[in-house]
Scaffold this motif. Structure first.
Motif, PDB file in Angstrom:
ATOM      1  N   UNK A 143       0.913  -1.191   0.163  1.00 50.14           N
ATOM      2  CA  UNK A 143      -0.024  -0.027   0.125  1.00 50.14           C
ATOM      3  C   UNK A 143       0.758   1.351   0.065  1.00 50.14           C
ATOM      4  N   UNK A 144       2.042   1.369   0.609  1.00 49.36           N
ATOM      5  CA  UNK A 144       2.860   2.214   0.756  1.00 49.36           C
ATOM      6  C   UNK A 144       3.451   2.745  -0.596  1.00 49.36           C
ATOM      7  N   UNK A 145       3.653   1.736  -1.489  1.00 51.20           N
ATOM      8  CA  UNK A 145       4.318   1.709  -2.767  1.00 51.20           C
ATOM      9  C   UNK A 145       3.206   2.569  -3.555  1.00 51.20           C
ATOM     10  N   UNK A 146       1.924   2.107  -3.532  1.00 54.19           N
ATOM     11  CA  UNK A 146       0.724   2.822  -4.394  1.00 54.19           C
ATOM     12  C   UNK A 146       0.495   4.152  -3.884  1.00 54.19           C
ATOM     13  N   UNK A 147       0.583   4.545  -2.616  1.00 57.59           N
ATOM     14  CA  UNK A 147       0.256   5.766  -2.194  1.00 57.59           C
ATOM     15  C   UNK A 147       1.467   6.798  -2.726  1.00 57.59           C
ATOM     16  N   UNK A 148       2.674   6.234  -2.504  1.00 53.80           N
ATOM     17  CA  UNK A 148       3.702   7.116  -3.002  1.00 53.80           C
ATOM     18  C   UNK A 148       3.589   7.520  -4.254  1.00 53.80           C
ATOM     19  N   UNK A 149       3.322   6.366  -5.176  1.00 49.41           N
ATOM     20  CA  UNK A 149       3.410   6.333  -6.690  1.00 49.41           C
ATOM     21  C   UNK A 149       2.315   7.582  -6.947  1.00 49.41           C
ATOM     22  N   UNK A 150       1.199   7.354  -6.375  1.00 50.05           N
ATOM     23  CA  UNK A 150      -0.097   8.063  -6.524  1.00 50.05           C
ATOM     24  C   UNK A 150       0.419   9.669  -6.243  1.00 50.05           C
ATOM     25  N   UNK A 151       1.039   9.743  -5.338  1.00 56.39           N
ATOM     26  CA  UNK A 151       1.370  10.994  -4.707  1.00 56.39           C
ATOM     27  C   UNK A 151       2.453  11.781  -5.769  1.00 56.39           C
ATOM     28  N   UNK A 152       3.144  11.101  -6.312  1.00 50.30           N
ATOM     29  CA  UNK A 152       3.969  11.673  -7.349  1.00 50.30           C
ATOM     30  C   UNK A 152       3.353  11.864  -8.624  1.00 50.30           C
ATOM     31  N   UNK A 153       2.418  11.180  -9.101  1.00 46.91           N
ATOM     32  CA  UNK A 153       1.784  11.415 -10.379  1.00 46.91           C
ATOM     33  C   UNK A 153       0.534  12.569 -10.073  1.00 46.91           C
ATOM     34  N   UNK A 154       0.156  12.634  -8.803  1.00 49.46           N
ATOM     35  CA  UNK A 154      -0.621  13.833  -8.509  1.00 49.46           C
ATOM     36  C   UNK A 154      -0.023  15.222  -8.594  1.00 49.46           C
ATOM     37  N   UNK A 155       1.112  15.201  -7.970  1.00 51.27           N
ATOM     38  CA  UNK A 155       2.105  16.395  -7.810  1.00 51.27           C
ATOM     39  C   UNK A 155       2.406  16.827  -9.321  1.00 51.27           C
ATOM     40  N   UNK A 156       2.925  15.935 -10.106  1.00 49.93           N
ATOM     41  CA  UNK A 156       3.330  16.263 -11.403  1.00 49.93           C
ATOM     42  C   UNK A 156       2.181  16.697 -12.194  1.00 49.93           C
ATOM     43  N   UNK A 157       1.025  16.188 -12.392  1.00 46.95           N
ATOM     44  CA  UNK A 157       0.042  16.493 -12.882  1.00 46.95           C
ATOM     45  C   UNK A 157      -0.671  17.882 -12.601  1.00 46.95           C
ATOM     46  N   UNK A 159       1.367  20.367 -11.116  1.00 42.18           N
ATOM     47  CA  UNK A 159       2.329  21.197 -11.382  1.00 42.18           C
ATOM     48  C   UNK A 159       2.077  21.597 -12.986  1.00 42.18           C
ATOM     49  N   UNK A 160       2.027  20.625 -13.870  1.00 36.21           N
ATOM     50  CA  UNK A 160       1.738  20.584 -15.296  1.00 36.21           C
ATOM     51  C   UNK A 160       0.509  21.525 -15.530  1.00 36.21           C
ATOM     52  N   UNK A 161      -0.487  21.277 -14.716  1.00 34.56           N
ATOM     53  CA  UNK A 161      -1.825  22.128 -15.120  1.00 34.56           C
ATOM     54  C   UNK A 161      -1.537  23.644 -14.743  1.00 34.56           C
ATOM     55  N   UNK A 162      -0.784  23.669 -13.577  1.00 33.99           N
ATOM     56  CA  UNK A 162      -0.460  25.097 -13.027  1.00 33.99           C
ATOM     57  C   UNK A 162       0.212  25.725 -14.263  1.00 33.99           C
ATOM     58  N   UNK A 163       1.337  25.079 -14.753  1.00 34.57           N
ATOM     59  CA  UNK A 163       2.148  26.176 -15.642  1.00 34.57           C
ATOM     60  C   UNK A 163       1.303  26.517 -16.926  1.00 34.57           C
ATOM     61  N   UNK A 164       0.482  25.265 -17.360  1.00 30.08           N
ATOM     62  CA  UNK A 164      -0.409  25.495 -18.688  1.00 30.08           C
ATOM     63  C   UNK A 164      -1.446  26.611 -18.415  1.00 30.08           C
ATOM     64  N   UNK A 165      -1.968  26.619 -17.234  1.00 31.96           N
ATOM     65  CA  UNK A 165      -3.093  27.617 -16.776  1.00 31.96           C
ATOM     66  C   UNK A 165      -2.499  28.950 -16.615  1.00 31.96           C
TER      67      UNK A 165
END
Lengths: 196, 196
Positions: A143-157, A159-165
């Motif tokens: 579960x920790x691995x999935x939490x961490x992966x999801x966190x990373x994906x959420x952050x990168x997404x 960030x990208x959305x903020x830059x585009x906007x």
DNA sequence: TGCAGCATGTAATTTGTTACATGATTAA
DNA sequence: TTAATCATGTAACAAATTACATGCTGCA
């Protein structure tokens, strides 16, 4: 403070591995939030072995270099749990990107756009990388691995959305400032006026 | 690589300042993505002065220590623009928090919740801090400053939302695993089986 | 009386990065 | 034949953090 040494111990608590294996773990699992190279990992393993927190077996192989396989000892397992339990974990961003964007008005627009596009490309690559890892390990991941992966994906997404906007905020206002010639006036002697 | 020295030069290009002033700028403006202490700033200023990129005037003050006020020189201004234009800016996260969460299953639940709550508190504090800076500087801030502040707020908000939405993933599955006793079985010899 | 703020700096330590050093096998 | 993968390690270097060192003013 959490260091590479402690994380090696943690990874070894999931199963035996060589330094070479651990490097791969760092590259795939911890890539976007805790990178480490051989120059950190090998000395870390030597230190752990010295302290008796891991044991080491040299395994000769046919046609390729011998492996040094490390296993966590009972004391090592305890030490790891103690280490992560005592810690007040930090979460730090170190961004040259943001530092440079702070001075966006001093750059020419071509360069500015190149940096923004480069950052977006990197963020998208990060999301893709994380998706690949998730797909590889699937539902059997801890579960920790999935939490961490999801966190990373959420952050990168995010960030990208903020830059585009908000990238137009940098280029649009820039033009307004250049037209009115207010840039030089705003830059000069700001502090003097405040402190006079 | 962008270092404290170059950023000092950049901040000085916005107006004259002392090392003490710059420390405050780092604390307020760059706090969440590029922190720096006196131990980095003072040597950086000395270096910049050596290279002729800034000039320095010692200003005696009544009843308090004298200030060394630094100003950017024309060459310094050029050097800064050149430095940020050549750069491929990095954007790196260094997260002990995520590293520890990766091993969530090895921690007791009380400790786990304490860390998650602590992280949430810190993220909310970050958002508040950024809002305070934004309110202080308001509409007169350079576009870059607003972009950067907004970015920080967006990241911290997204992180907090992710944690709140997914923390149960760590604690709920944990119980399922403990009941079925699958933790030990999953941990032992993972690598051996894969490579056999 | 004591702490926070103003103000500068050095030195030791920690940590990690990069380059160096070596060398066989295998797939393109 | 060229590059990538496997595999380990050391040494030099860079950078920032932390502790140390000093001392006055003003507020509570």
């Amino acid at each position: 403070m959490l260091d590479v040494k402690t994380l090696c111990l943690g990874l070894l608590s999931r199963g035996e591995a060589s330094g070479y294996d651990l490097k791969k773990d760092f590259e795939s699992l911890f890539r976007h939030f805790f990178p480490a190279g051989y120059g950190s990992i090998y000395p870390a393993l030597a230190g752990l072995a010295d302290e008796g927190l891991v044991s080491c077996t040299t395994v000769p192989q046919s046609g390729r270099p011998e492996r040094k396989v490390y296993r966590v000892t009972p004391r090592g397992r305890e030490a790891f749990v103690a280490a992560i339990s005592q810690l007040t974990p930090q979460h730090k961003l170190r961004s040259e990107f943001l530092a440079v964007m702070y001075f966006a008005d001093l750059m020419d627009e071509e360069r500015l756009n190149a940096i923004l596009d480069g950052q977006l490309a990197q963020l998208h690559a990060t999301v893709e990388h994380i998706r690949a890892i998730e797909a590889e390990h699937g539902a059997d991941a801890a579960p920790g691995a999935r939490f961490v992966a999801g966190f990373g994906a959420a952050m990168a997404t995010a960030a990208a959305e903020y830059i585009e906007a908000n990238r137009r905020l940098l280029t649009r206002e820039r033009k307004a400032r250049q037209r009115s010639g207010s840039r030089a006036a705003a830059g000069r002697g700001r502090r003097i006026e405040e402190r006079a």
